[in-house]
Design a protein around this motif. Structure first.
Motif, PDB file in Angstrom:
ATOM      1  N   ASN A  29       0.696  -0.894  -0.506  1.00  0.00           N
ATOM      2  CA  ASN A  29       0.208  -0.118  -0.241  1.00  0.00           C
ATOM      3  C   ASN A  29       0.915   1.384   0.046  1.00  0.00           C
ATOM      4  OD1 ASN A  29      -1.947  -1.210  -0.044  1.00  0.00           O
ATOM      5  ND2 ASN A  29      -2.087  -1.160   2.518  1.00  0.00           N
ATOM      6  N   GLY A  30       2.084   1.159  -0.601  1.00  0.00           N
ATOM      7  CA  GLY A  30       2.310   2.497  -0.981  1.00  0.00           C
ATOM      8  C   GLY A  30       3.084   2.810  -0.297  1.00  0.00           C
ATOM      9  N   LYS A  31       3.860   1.745   1.042  1.00  0.00           N
ATOM     10  CA  LYS A  31       5.020   2.252   2.259  1.00  0.00           C
ATOM     11  C   LYS A  31       5.760   0.750   2.564  1.00  0.00           C
ATOM     12  CE  LYS A  31       2.089   2.242   5.735  1.00  0.00           C
ATOM     13  NZ  LYS A  31       1.555   3.266   7.376  1.00  0.00           N
ATOM     14  N   TYR A  32       6.625   1.567   3.794  1.00  0.00           N
ATOM     15  CA  TYR A  32       7.089  -0.061   3.979  1.00  0.00           C
ATOM     16  C   TYR A  32       6.628  -0.364   5.508  1.00  0.00           C
ATOM     17  CZ  TYR A  32      10.618  -1.112   0.747  1.00  0.00           C
ATOM     18  OH  TYR A  32      11.059  -2.194  -0.758  1.00  0.00           O
ATOM     19  N   VAL A  33       6.540  -1.747   5.412  1.00  0.00           N
ATOM     20  CA  VAL A  33       6.005  -2.286   6.838  1.00  0.00           C
ATOM     21  C   VAL A  33       6.793  -3.354   7.646  1.00  0.00           C
ATOM     22  CG1 VAL A  33       3.892  -0.860   6.458  1.00  0.00           C
ATOM     23  CG2 VAL A  33       4.398  -3.236   6.157  1.00  0.00           C
ATOM     24  N   ILE A  34       6.627  -3.408   9.010  1.00  0.00           N
ATOM     25  CA  ILE A  34       7.755  -4.797   9.401  1.00  0.00           C
ATOM     26  C   ILE A  34       6.925  -5.812   9.385  1.00  0.00           C
ATOM     27  CG2 ILE A  34       8.631  -4.916  11.519  1.00  0.00           C
ATOM     28  CD1 ILE A  34      10.197  -1.955  11.671  1.00  0.00           C
ATOM     29  N   GLN A  35       6.971  -6.964   8.881  1.00  0.00           N
ATOM     30  CA  GLN A  35       7.176  -8.068   9.505  1.00  0.00           C
ATOM     31  C   GLN A  35       7.430  -8.469  10.850  1.00  0.00           C
ATOM     32  OE1 GLN A  35       7.671 -12.096   7.525  1.00  0.00           O
ATOM     33  NE2 GLN A  35       5.496 -11.686   6.782  1.00  0.00           N
ATOM     34  N   ALA A  36       6.817  -8.758  11.451  1.00  0.00           N
ATOM     35  CA  ALA A  36       7.441  -8.816  12.895  1.00  0.00           C
ATOM     36  C   ALA A  36       8.639  -9.703  13.191  1.00  0.00           C
ATOM     37  CB  ALA A  36       6.270  -8.165  14.538  1.00  0.00           C
ATOM     38  N   ASP A  37       9.425  -9.867  13.874  1.00  0.00           N
ATOM     39  CA  ASP A  37      10.053 -11.186  13.695  1.00  0.00           C
ATOM     40  C   ASP A  37       9.453 -12.660  15.230  1.00  0.00           C
ATOM     41  OD1 ASP A  37      11.373 -10.490  17.488  1.00  0.00           O
ATOM     42  OD2 ASP A  37      10.537  -9.296  15.830  1.00  0.00           O
ATOM     43  N   LYS A  38       9.783 -13.514  14.937  1.00  0.00           N
ATOM     44  CA  LYS A  38       9.208 -14.423  15.427  1.00  0.00           C
ATOM     45  C   LYS A  38      10.679 -15.682  16.502  1.00  0.00           C
ATOM     46  CE  LYS A  38       5.667 -15.618  13.317  1.00  0.00           C
ATOM     47  NZ  LYS A  38       3.795 -16.833  12.187  1.00  0.00           N
ATOM     48  N   PRO A  39      10.474 -15.673  17.637  1.00  0.00           N
ATOM     49  CA  PRO A  39      11.543 -16.116  18.464  1.00  0.00           C
ATOM     50  C   PRO A  39      11.063 -17.773  17.741  1.00  0.00           C
ATOM     51  CG  PRO A  39       9.324 -15.834  19.376  1.00  0.00           C
ATOM     52  CD  PRO A  39       9.368 -14.700  18.931  1.00  0.00           C
ATOM     53  N   GLY A  40      12.408 -18.461  17.755  1.00  0.00           N
ATOM     54  CA  GLY A  40      12.483 -20.003  17.790  1.00  0.00           C
ATOM     55  C   GLY A  40      11.992 -20.927  19.109  1.00  0.00           C
TER      56      GLY A  40
ATOM     57  N   GLU B 106       8.526 -34.164  30.659  1.00  0.00           N
ATOM     58  CA  GLU B 106       8.221 -32.494  30.397  1.00  0.00           C
ATOM     59  C   GLU B 106       9.520 -32.588  29.022  1.00  0.00           C
ATOM     60  OE1 GLU B 106       7.580 -27.920  31.246  1.00  0.00           O
ATOM     61  OE2 GLU B 106       7.692 -29.566  32.918  1.00  0.00           O
ATOM     62  N   ILE B 107       9.289 -31.888  27.679  1.00  0.00           N
ATOM     63  CA  ILE B 107      10.383 -32.114  27.053  1.00  0.00           C
ATOM     64  C   ILE B 107      10.630 -30.526  27.119  1.00  0.00           C
ATOM     65  CG2 ILE B 107      10.954 -31.834  24.558  1.00  0.00           C
ATOM     66  CD1 ILE B 107       8.790 -33.914  23.772  1.00  0.00           C
ATOM     67  N   PRO B 108      12.205 -30.060  27.580  1.00  0.00           N
ATOM     68  CA  PRO B 108      12.311 -28.933  27.915  1.00  0.00           C
ATOM     69  C   PRO B 108      12.862 -27.555  27.045  1.00  0.00           C
ATOM     70  CG  PRO B 108      13.900 -29.903  29.082  1.00  0.00           C
ATOM     71  CD  PRO B 108      12.747 -30.986  27.544  1.00  0.00           C
ATOM     72  N   ILE B 109      12.005 -27.014  26.850  1.00  0.00           N
ATOM     73  CA  ILE B 109      11.957 -25.739  25.430  1.00  0.00           C
ATOM     74  C   ILE B 109      13.110 -24.757  25.688  1.00  0.00           C
ATOM     75  CG2 ILE B 109      10.855 -24.370  23.950  1.00  0.00           C
ATOM     76  CD1 ILE B 109       9.745 -26.920  24.104  1.00  0.00           C
ATOM     77  N   LYS B 110      14.299 -24.829  24.470  1.00  0.00           N
ATOM     78  CA  LYS B 110      14.925 -23.286  24.125  1.00  0.00           C
ATOM     79  C   LYS B 110      14.453 -22.276  23.066  1.00  0.00           C
ATOM     80  CE  LYS B 110      19.636 -22.468  23.654  1.00  0.00           C
ATOM     81  NZ  LYS B 110      21.483 -23.731  22.812  1.00  0.00           N
ATOM     82  N   THR B 111      14.568 -21.049  23.770  1.00  0.00           N
ATOM     83  CA  THR B 111      13.899 -20.052  22.441  1.00  0.00           C
ATOM     84  C   THR B 111      15.293 -19.277  22.362  1.00  0.00           C
ATOM     85  OG1 THR B 111      11.585 -19.933  23.876  1.00  0.00           O
ATOM     86  CG2 THR B 111      12.618 -17.996  22.641  1.00  0.00           C
ATOM     87  N   THR B 112      14.703 -19.135  20.686  1.00  0.00           N
ATOM     88  CA  THR B 112      16.477 -18.604  20.736  1.00  0.00           C
ATOM     89  C   THR B 112      15.424 -17.043  19.844  1.00  0.00           C
ATOM     90  OG1 THR B 112      17.377 -20.305  19.607  1.00  0.00           O
ATOM     91  CG2 THR B 112      17.988 -18.039  18.819  1.00  0.00           C
ATOM     92  N   ARG B 113      15.922 -15.975  19.743  1.00  0.00           N
ATOM     93  CA  ARG B 113      15.744 -14.675  19.165  1.00  0.00           C
ATOM     94  C   ARG B 113      16.242 -14.938  17.995  1.00  0.00           C
ATOM     95  NH1 ARG B 113      14.917  -9.225  21.633  1.00  0.00           N
ATOM     96  NH2 ARG B 113      13.166  -8.083  21.004  1.00  0.00           N
ATOM     97  N   ALA B 114      15.001 -14.009  17.005  1.00  0.00           N
ATOM     98  CA  ALA B 114      16.036 -13.451  16.008  1.00  0.00           C
ATOM     99  C   ALA B 114      16.787 -12.455  15.734  1.00  0.00           C
ATOM    100  CB  ALA B 114      14.462 -13.391  14.963  1.00  0.00           C
ATOM    101  N   ALA B 115      18.101 -12.887  14.756  1.00  0.00           N
ATOM    102  CA  ALA B 115      18.698 -12.045  14.545  1.00  0.00           C
ATOM    103  C   ALA B 115      18.738 -10.897  14.685  1.00  0.00           C
ATOM    104  CB  ALA B 115      19.719 -12.176  13.475  1.00  0.00           C
ATOM    105  N   VAL B 116      17.582 -10.076  13.879  1.00  0.00           N
ATOM    106  CA  VAL B 116      16.482  -9.054  12.927  1.00  0.00           C
ATOM    107  C   VAL B 116      15.841  -9.308  13.908  1.00  0.00           C
ATOM    108  CG1 VAL B 116      16.098  -8.041  10.660  1.00  0.00           C
ATOM    109  CG2 VAL B 116      17.992  -9.089  11.051  1.00  0.00           C
ATOM    110  N   THR B 117      15.405  -7.888  14.187  1.00  0.00           N
ATOM    111  CA  THR B 117      13.961  -7.936  15.093  1.00  0.00           C
ATOM    112  C   THR B 117      13.174  -6.861  14.802  1.00  0.00           C
ATOM    113  OG1 THR B 117      15.287  -6.055  16.925  1.00  0.00           O
ATOM    114  CG2 THR B 117      15.177  -9.032  17.227  1.00  0.00           C
ATOM    115  N   ARG B 118      12.037  -6.736  15.136  1.00  0.00           N
ATOM    116  CA  ARG B 118      11.525  -5.544  14.990  1.00  0.00           C
ATOM    117  C   ARG B 118      11.763  -4.340  14.916  1.00  0.00           C
ATOM    118  NH1 ARG B 118       5.950  -3.952  14.050  1.00  0.00           N
ATOM    119  NH2 ARG B 118       5.063  -5.594  14.478  1.00  0.00           N
ATOM    120  N   GLU B 119      12.372  -4.344  16.124  1.00  0.00           N
ATOM    121  CA  GLU B 119      13.504  -3.180  16.818  1.00  0.00           C
ATOM    122  C   GLU B 119      14.301  -2.413  16.191  1.00  0.00           C
ATOM    123  OE1 GLU B 119      12.830  -5.400  18.933  1.00  0.00           O
ATOM    124  OE2 GLU B 119      10.574  -4.413  19.684  1.00  0.00           O
TER     125      GLU B 119
END
Length: 568
Positions: A154-165, A187-200
């Motif tokens: 729509n005529g401008k750039y917007v950010i598609q938000a990052d998602k943690p892994g 219980e299967i332990p979960i490790k969360t990793t943040r994306a290298a490129v974030t909205r911020e």
């Protein structure tokens, strides 16, 4: 007379000792008495008997609850590789009995001792089965982190938000459950990793990109100083650069496309001299000098200013483009002979489609192709626009049959192609339609689609003499004829009928909703056609010998589409 107690004990000892020795020498392959597994008595059974008994009354597998992030799975333990080991269980029962002393064995054998001893079921875990199940569940996680992206809409750039892994620690569960199969919750332990490129991190670059998105005025300047301006809108400018994770970067291919687009906007193709036939009279149309964008200079100019939002205007030089055919070069029409004919029918076309056939045919009539020149159908008929007399009709665009200006022009390009192909002219560019169009029946595969800009019909005049194109449009009969006149060459050309290599049935029809229709109104907007893979072969015999070429068309199966209005 009573015997003294001191004599009784030695006698019992003397009697019991041989018994202990005798029983200790018996077959040691049987399980001792009063040995059980669960409620199953295995007394005096051999290994094979014990294994058979265990298999006939196995331990019921427990139910295990497995937690993974916000999801819970409840499954029988066998689904996690839980497995009864009958051999090891029987062995455990045997070894339990062998732990008794010799005198204790005698006590159990004679029933002097009656308490029951229990051996445990031996359970193992098949790690391969367990890992396969854990991996299957783990695939429901987001997996690798998804970086934030800059999206143009729509005529401008917007950010598609990052998602943690999210990654499941399957290895720890393998170890835990394998070492303790009695567990009923995991219980299967979960490790969360943040994306290298974030909205911020991306926001400053998106803000910068939106500043770059501005209309750019491009002024083409001819050698004589005449200006030919145009404007590249923000949609075109957005195609000139990328928003990367750490910077804005020029897109060389996008800039190349823009320069080619500029050639059509501020350039002007040279026009060869040609004929026009007005009421049976031949009139000559003089040639016109054209202009083309200096692509190297224009590419550099755009590259230098695209990422500088303060720059909103740029000049690019235009080069003179001389026509290849002047009035002096035009042949004497009386000296030309008919060398080829192409025909097609558009009877039954809508009034709009018939109008476009008539307009395009009239624009082509009298066109002259110079020797060795590559004929361009789009150049020959000019711009397909309302200003040039074209109206809206059905066209194939974006995988659908929709209304667009110029629907029906392909009837003229197809008929022209048939005439030129039958004349033996080499193909430079020829495109098929997405699906088989019934207007070109019965000659399946013998057609040429055009679409401005970009999709063209191009053939080379290799006859060594000019070729005059004449069109005859019969609106009452709905027929179109394209005749080529030139200096005949000793050439024999035969074109085969289409050979159908395969046929694919069309898919079922579908319904789409169209808010522009009245409530409950139903309208067919696309028509079903089977898919075909066809070939047409041309054989040419001339001074160069005999050669063959083949045109292939792979038509997609097309489904009928019905549009319906909103519910009442």
């Amino acid at each position: 007379m009573k015997r003294p107690l001191m004599y009784i004990v030695p006698i019992a000892f003397v009697v019991a000792t041989p018994l202990v020795w005798a029983y200790s020498m018996q077959d040691s392959e049987r399980i001792e008495k009063k040995i059980q597994v669960g409620n199953l008595d295995l007394s005096e059974m051999t290994f094979s008997e014990a294994i058979a008994a265990l298999k006939s009354a196995p331990l019921k597998a427990p139910t295990v609850t497995v937690k993974l992030a916000d999801r819970t799975f409840t499954v029988p333990a066998t689904q996690l590789g839980w497995n009864l080991n009958y051999e090891e269980t029987a062995k455990s029962a045997f070894e339990l009995g062998q732990q008794r002393g010799a005198f204790e064995k005698v006590q159990y054998r004679f029933g002097w001792k009656k308490d029951t001893q229990s051996a445990s079921w031996v359970v193992s875990v098949n790690s391969t089965v367990l890992k396969k199940q854990l991996d299957q569940w783990s695939r429901t996680l987001d997996g690798k982190p998804v970086p934030a992206k800059a999206i143009y809409q729509n005529g401008k750039y917007v950010i598609q938000a990052d998602k943690p892994g999210q990654a499941a620690d399957v290895t720890s569960v393998l170890s835990t459950y394998s070492s303790n199969p009695a567990l009923t919750s995991l219980e299967i332990p979960i490790k969360t990793t943040r994306a290298a490129v974030t909205r911020e991190s991306l926001k400053p670059l998106v803000d910068q990109a939106n500043l770059v998105l501005r209309p750019i005025t491009v002024i083409g300047v001819t050698p004589a100083g005449k200006e030919r301006p145009t404007t590249l809108n923000v949609n075109t400018v957005a195609d000139l650069f990328w928003v990367r994770a750490d910077k804005l970067e020029l897109d060389p291919k996008g800039i190349q496309r823009a320069v080619q687009k500029l050639d059509g906007l501020i350039g002007q193709a040279a026009q060869n001299a040609s004929f026009r036939f007005v009421k049976g009279q031949i009139k000559t149309v003089p040639e016109k000098t054209g202009y083309s964008v200096d692509q190297k200079t224009a590419t550099q100019a755009l590259s230098d200013m695209v990422l500088k939002p303060e720059m909103i205007q740029v000049e690019v030089p235009l080069k003179v483009q001389e026509p290849t055919l002047t009035i002096a070069d035009l042949p004497d029409p009386k000296a030309l002979k008919l060398i080829s004919t192409g025909t097609s029918t558009f009877k039954g076309s809508s009034r709009e489609r018939s109008t476009n056939v008539k307009v395009a045919a009239a624009a082509l009539d009298g066109h002259v192709i110079a020797p060795d020149q590559v004929f361009s159908f789009n150049d020959a008929i000019g711009e397909i626009s309302p200003e040039n007399g074209y109206v809206g009709a059905l066209v194939i665009s974006g995988g659908r049959t929709v209304e667009g200006v110029g629907g029906g022009v392909c009837q003229v390009s197809t008929t022209t192609f048939r005439s030129m192909y039958k004349a033996g002219l080499p193909i430079v560019e020829r495109n098929q339609h997405a699906y088989w169009v019934h207007w070109y029946a019965p000659h399946m595969g013998f057609e040429a689609a055009v679409y401005q800009p970009g999709v063209d019909l191009k053939m080379k005049n290799d006859t060594g003499a000019p070729i005059l194109v004449r069109t005859i449009t019969d609106m009452e009969k709905g027929t179109l004829t394209v005749n080529l006149y030139g200096i005949p060459v000793k050439r024999k050309v035969t074109v085969s009928d289409a050979v159908v290599l395969s046929r694919t049935p069309h898919p079922p029809s579908k319904t789409i909703y169209d808010s522009s229709l009245a409530p409950g109104q139903r309208k067919q907007v696309d028509w079903a056609v089977d898919g075909y893979n066809v070939q047409v072969t041309r054989t040419i015999t001339d001074s160069k010998g005999t050669r063959k070429d083949t045109i292939s068309s792979n038509y997609k199966p097309w489904q009928a589409v019905f549009a319906v209005g909103p519910a009442r």
